[in-house]
Design a protein around this motif. Structure first.
Motif, mmCIF file in Angstrom:
data_model
loop_
_atom_site.group_PDB
_atom_site.id
_atom_site.type_symbol
_atom_site.label_atom_id
_atom_site.label_comp_id
_atom_site.label_asym_id
_atom_site.label_seq_id
_atom_site.Cartn_x
_atom_site.Cartn_y
_atom_site.Cartn_z
ATOM 1 N N CYS A 179 -3.654 -2.091 -5.834
ATOM 2 C CA CYS A 179 -2.855 -1.202 -6.185
ATOM 3 C C CYS A 179 -1.612 -1.041 -6.227
ATOM 4 C CB CYS A 179 -3.130 -0.284 -4.493
ATOM 5 S SG CYS A 179 -3.217 -0.693 -2.790
ATOM 6 N N VAL A 213 -8.355 3.713 -4.337
ATOM 7 C CA VAL A 213 -7.052 4.267 -2.950
ATOM 8 C C VAL A 213 -7.766 5.300 -2.177
ATOM 9 C CG1 VAL A 213 -5.085 3.194 -1.212
ATOM 10 C CG2 VAL A 213 -5.163 2.853 -2.917
ATOM 11 N N ARG A 247 0.804 -1.224 0.170
ATOM 12 C CA ARG A 247 0.019 -0.033 0.031
ATOM 13 C C ARG A 247 0.449 1.484 -0.515
ATOM 14 N NH1 ARG A 247 -4.792 0.548 4.409
ATOM 15 N NH2 ARG A 247 -3.400 -0.082 5.686
#
Length: 294
Positions: free
Chosen positions: A191, A181, A136
């Motif tokens: 992502c 996101v 992330r």
């Protein structure tokens, strides 16, 4: 739930000899140190709010073991709280690309190697069981270099999450962040693929993505939301351009998996020589047009 401490060695803070501060992560201050004759990076937790990210990173790093992911040696879970990790003497990829102090020369082979190593580390995370990990927050400041800049390690797992969590809170950094996101949609491991595509562009061009937009982060997010991407690179081999543009597609379903990226990059990497040579720190060279490396 099992406490994260049970996964990792408890380190006594008195065993660590501290040297200089080398940076700041998603949380805490990182110092260089020595522990049992090893050079280590020690990440200290400074505030109560940082404890949550600390527990996350401790839990996630204790699950992973891969040559392209920073190794966790242990943690001090009593006061003061800290993580003890392998030290990357080459600093971050971001500093190698854009740092003000040194501007090492590098080749297309180095750029390809960094992108491939990053993809291998992320492929490992996405393939973990019983739960895949999504990083992330993939970006060059979180990619560290060792061995003269030839070996890359992913770090900073303070924002990593299990794939089932499908977190919608806005983690990461604007220039590398997938639109789903920051739009608050449910998102998947794709992502990280978006972030990887931006990193590939950045190591080839040696330019900061969306640098021309300037201003606060939301301006970049708005541009990305509207479909803006970094400009295409002159003379880039077509298979590489296609992989890059698929990776940053607005639709996560259209992005390749990390396994596919590793397969394609491994194939293309065969045509590049010299990635094992340490970076050259010669004076007065010009890299104003880094796209010439292709």
């Amino acid at each position: 739930m099992e406490s994260p401490q049970s996964f990792v060695e408890e380190i006594n803070i008195t065993e660590i000899e501290f040297y200089e501060v080398v940076g700041k992560g998603a949380f805490g201050v990182v110092s260089r140190g020595k522990w049992r004759d090893k050079d280590v990076a020690v990440k200290n937790i400074e505030t109560e709010s940082e404890r949550k990210a600390f527990i996350t990173e401790l839990k996630q790093l204790s699950r992973v073991s891969h040559p392209n992911i920073v190794k966790l040696y242990g943690a001090c879970t009593q006061h003061p709280v800290c993580l003890v990790m392998e030290y990357a003497e080459g600093g971050s990829l971001y500093n190698v690309l854009h740092g003000t102090q040194y501007q090492p020369q590098y080749t297309a082979a180095h750029a390809m190697s960094w992108a491939l190593q990053c993809a291998r580390g992320v492929e490992y995370l996405h393939g973990m069981s019983p739960k895949a990990l999504i990083h992330r927050d993939l970006k060059p400041p979180n990619l560290l270099l060792i061995m003269g800049g030839t070996v890359l390690k992913i770090c900073d797992f303070g924002t990593a999450c299990d794939i089932q969590t499908h977190m919608t809170n806005n983690k990461g950094s604007a220039a590398w962040m997938a639109p789903e996101v920051f739009e608050g949609s449910n998102y998947s491991e794709k992502c990280d693929v978006f972030s990887w595509g931006i990193i590939l562009w950045e190591v080839i061009t040696r330019r900061k993505p969306f640098d021309e937009i300037g201003g606060p982060a939301f301006r970049i997010m708005w541009a990305v939301h509207q479909g803006k991407r970094p400009p295409l690179i002159k003379n880039l081999p077509k298979p590489l351009e296609l992989l890059m543009t698929r990776s940053w597609s607005s639709n996560p379903v259209e992005r390749p998996s990390m396994t596919e990226i590793v397969r394609i990059m491994s194939h293309l990497f065969q045509f590049f020589e010299g990635a094992e040579k340490p970076l050259s720190y010669k004076e007065n060279h010009d890299h104003s047009d880094a796209s010439k490396i292709f």
